[in-house]
Design a protein around this motif. Structure first.
Motif, PDB file in Angstrom:
ATOM      1  N   LEU A  49       0.786  -1.571  -0.238  1.00 35.95           N
ATOM      2  CA  LEU A  49       0.061   0.407  -0.292  1.00 35.95           C
ATOM      3  C   LEU A  49       1.089   0.917  -0.399  1.00 35.95           C
ATOM      4  O   LEU A  49       0.141   2.525  -0.673  1.00 35.95           O
ATOM      5  CB  LEU A  49      -1.166   0.043   1.463  1.00 35.95           C
TER       6      LEU A  49
ATOM      7  N   LEU B 289      -7.773  -0.235  -4.657  1.00 38.68           N
ATOM      8  CA  LEU B 289      -6.755  -0.031  -3.613  1.00 38.68           C
ATOM      9  C   LEU B 289      -7.457   0.192  -1.644  1.00 38.68           C
ATOM     10  O   LEU B 289      -6.941   0.231  -0.916  1.00 38.68           O
ATOM     11  CB  LEU B 289      -6.097   2.015  -3.417  1.00 38.68           C
ATOM     12  N   ARG B 290      -8.740   0.702  -2.017  1.00 43.23           N
ATOM     13  CA  ARG B 290      -9.793   0.401  -0.454  1.00 43.23           C
ATOM     14  C   ARG B 290     -10.113  -1.472  -0.028  1.00 43.23           C
ATOM     15  O   ARG B 290     -10.279  -1.295   0.502  1.00 43.23           O
ATOM     16  CB  ARG B 290     -11.527   0.545  -1.386  1.00 43.23           C
TER      17      ARG B 290
ATOM     18  N   GLN C  39      -6.818  -2.104   1.206  1.00 44.01           N
ATOM     19  CA  GLN C  39      -6.598  -1.398   3.017  1.00 44.01           C
ATOM     20  C   GLN C  39      -7.330  -1.810   4.079  1.00 44.01           C
ATOM     21  O   GLN C  39      -6.387  -2.330   4.508  1.00 44.01           O
ATOM     22  CB  GLN C  39      -7.258   0.381   2.731  1.00 44.01           C
TER      23      GLN C  39
ATOM     24  N   LYS D  99       0.467   5.720  -5.947  1.00 42.10           N
ATOM     25  CA  LYS D  99      -0.613   4.839  -4.666  1.00 42.10           C
ATOM     26  C   LYS D  99      -0.192   6.052  -3.118  1.00 42.10           C
ATOM     27  O   LYS D  99      -1.648   6.181  -2.499  1.00 42.10           O
ATOM     28  CB  LYS D  99       0.032   3.479  -4.411  1.00 42.10           C
TER      29      LYS D  99
ATOM     30  N   PHE E 206      -4.033   7.287  -2.185  1.00 44.68           N
ATOM     31  CA  PHE E 206      -4.887   6.688  -0.480  1.00 44.68           C
ATOM     32  C   PHE E 206      -4.654   7.886  -0.014  1.00 44.68           C
ATOM     33  O   PHE E 206      -5.658   8.138   0.501  1.00 44.68           O
ATOM     34  CB  PHE E 206      -3.492   5.619  -0.013  1.00 44.68           C
TER      35      PHE E 206
ATOM     36  N   GLU F 268      -9.026   8.626   0.661  1.00 44.78           N
ATOM     37  CA  GLU F 268      -9.750   7.984   1.252  1.00 44.78           C
ATOM     38  C   GLU F 268      -9.879   8.878   2.938  1.00 44.78           C
ATOM     39  O   GLU F 268     -11.037   8.762   3.860  1.00 44.78           O
ATOM     40  CB  GLU F 268      -8.482   6.863   1.891  1.00 44.78           C
TER      41      GLU F 268
END
Length: 516
Positions: free
Chosen positions: A141, A234-235, A238, A320, A324, A328
């Motif tokens: 991540l 990405l979610r 995570q 990234k 993120f 987010e």
């Protein structure tokens, strides 16, 4: 026969060397670090050899979750330290504001002492850096992007990224933030019309989509064609990584099901970001953040002092990090803000009155209007105090370093629990666990006895580079929602803050939304 003995001897030697290495990592080094602190009076819970204090931590969190589950409609408590990491609260009460514990092989000194936390946050010593576990255990991540790197590489990354998010540049992004928000709110109007005058909306999903759209338009320009898929993956990455124990030796290398899923997502995200980059290289480009990262990557490769990873990895890791952190955290804060305003209708009415007074006759907000929204700013600041997305400031002692007469040995990880500072009743008063934006009526400096205890964006040289972007985006989103809708908590809303690398609503935020 002699060859067989030689092979067996080599295998045995390798096994002994490996066993010694494991013993040194799991036993010798942790004991050495802890004993150096124990000799200075710093204590903590006794760890097990392999897991450290992970089992105890999980048990306390599970007990807390079970208590919440058994309550059909739990009262909304903003005491996040007790809710999200009860183990830190327990150990602070037992061992004082500075104590040690471990997660597997990672040794941590937890600093809830305000003055010591300030010294650490504002330190510019080269003996402090970001913990190595960020780029290792959280590598898929974080990689070695701006959030997890240290030293010359981090300085180079910040030099590239920070200027693109200075206030004067962010002001120029307000129109596109407004445009994206209006599109989202039109979908709300359709839901309300279909619902006969009101709608039960899970707003955190929409806030994530909206924030992703905004960061795409603002920082990655027209070449951002695969944004939706990247953000979605990405979610998922995570959420998946939040289930893996950080610090358990060797766990991230085992081909177990959850690791295979992580590796697959990492590979897919890497390829998708490079596709975006490839499209940018081909055709006319804008002077945006993506372009600066591409140019910075070339300078990075040309500089032998910095060149530690490939050019592609430099680009992907920083993209990234921005994808993120840039969408987010803002989306989560917008969701928490809406929840708090729904639960406090008096403050909702007060902020709406301010917005409607400033944005007269349905005018869309611009940078000057946003600057004058003082009450809205107070609400956002109070939301970040109660529910900071990033719950820890983390550092690693790269050499022995001294803070407040305590020598922190090389290799020790330092952890400052932000919610514990921001809800300390000795600093913020007896209402520290309550929603009271009025405390910020005279700004951050007048909000508590020790202003440095307010660090939702970090502090010192590592203050979040996207702070201005986040604050203006939040003002745009919330002001437009307040100018068009009234909202209250849905009966389906279940208050359950959860730590999934960031502090988010565990079951989402559901609101009953009606037009003004």
């Amino acid at each position: 026969m002699g060859i067989l003995k030689m092979i067996l001897s080599i295998i045995l030697s390798g096994f002994v060397a490996f066993a010694f290495h494991v013993y040194r990592v799991l036993v010798v080094k942790p004991q050495r670090l802890r004993s150096k602190l124990q000799n200075q009076g710093i204590r903590g819970p006794s760890p097990s050899v392999l897991l450290g204090n992970i089992s105890e931590m999980r048990r306390m969190v599970q007990d807390q979750d079970q208590a919440q589950t058994q309550s059909t409609q739990p009262a909304i408590s903003h005491d996040c330290p007790s809710t999200v990491f009860p183990y830190l609260q327990k150990w602070r009460n037992e061992y004082g504001p500075v104590f040690v514990y471990s997660t597997g092989s990672i040794q941590l000194i937890c600093v809830a002492d305000t003055e010591m936390a300030k010294e650490i946050s504002f330190s510019t010593s080269l003996s402090l850096g970001k913990p190595s576990y960020l780029s290792k255990d959280l590598g898929p991540l974080m990689g070695q992007g701006i959030l997890s790197s240290s030293g010359p590489i981090w300085a180079h990354q910040r030099k590239i990224i920070a200027p693109e998010l200075y206030l004067d540049k962010v002001k120029g992004m307000v129109k596109l933030m407004v445009y994206a928000t209006v599109l989202t709110l039109k979908s709300w109007e359709n839901k309300i019309e279909n619902g006969g005058g009101s709608a039960d909306i899970k707003v955190d999903d929409d806030m994530r989509s909206l924030s992703a759209d905004i960061i795409s338009r603002a920082c990655f320009g027209s070449s951002y064609s695969k944004g939706e898929d990247i953000f979605s993956k990405l979610r998922t990455l995570q959420k998946t990584m939040s289930k893996v124990g950080i610090g358990i030796p060797g766990l991230r290398y085992l081909p177990i099901k959850i690791n295979r899923e992580i590796w697959k997502l990492e590979k897919e995200i890497h390829s998708m970001i490079l596709e975006v980059v490839s499209e940018r290289v081909k055709g006319p480009y804008e002077k945006d953040l993506l372009q600066m990262i591409l140019e910075g990557a070339q300078n990075y490769v040309d500089d032998s002092k910095l060149n530690m990873v490939s050019q592609d990895k430099f680009i992907v890791d920083n993209c990234k990090n921005i994808y993120f952190a840039g969408h987010e955290t803002t989306a989560i804060t917008a969701s928490w803000s809406l929840m708090l305003l729904a639960a406090n209708p008096d403050w909702q009415a007060r902020v709406r009155a301010e917005v409607l007074q400033i944005c007269k006759d349905g005018a869309l907000p611009d940078a000057d209007m946003l600057r004058n929204m003082k009450t809205l700013t107070m609400v956002i600041q109070e939301t970040l105090r109660l529910y900071p997305p990033a719950v820890f400031v983390v550092r690693e002692a790269l050499e022995d370093i001294k803070f407040k007469e305590i020598v922190i040995p090389k290799g020790m990880n330092i952890q400052i629990p932000i919610p514990m500072l921001q809800q300390n009743t000795e600093l913020w008063g007896p209402d520290a666990h309550e929603f009271n934006p009025e405390r910020f009526g005279k700004g951050i400096l007048g909000a508590c006895k020790f202003p440095q205890a307010y660090i939702p964006f970090g502090a010192g040289s590592r203050t979040c580079v996207g702070q201005n972007f986040a604050m203006i985006e939040l003002k745009v989103i919330l002001s437009l929602i307040l100018s068009k809708f009234c909202f209250s908590l849905s009966p389906a809303y279940h208050h359950s803050p959860a730590l999934r690398l960031v502090l988010e609503p565990g079951n989402g935020v559901r609101l009953i939304v009606t037009p003004l």
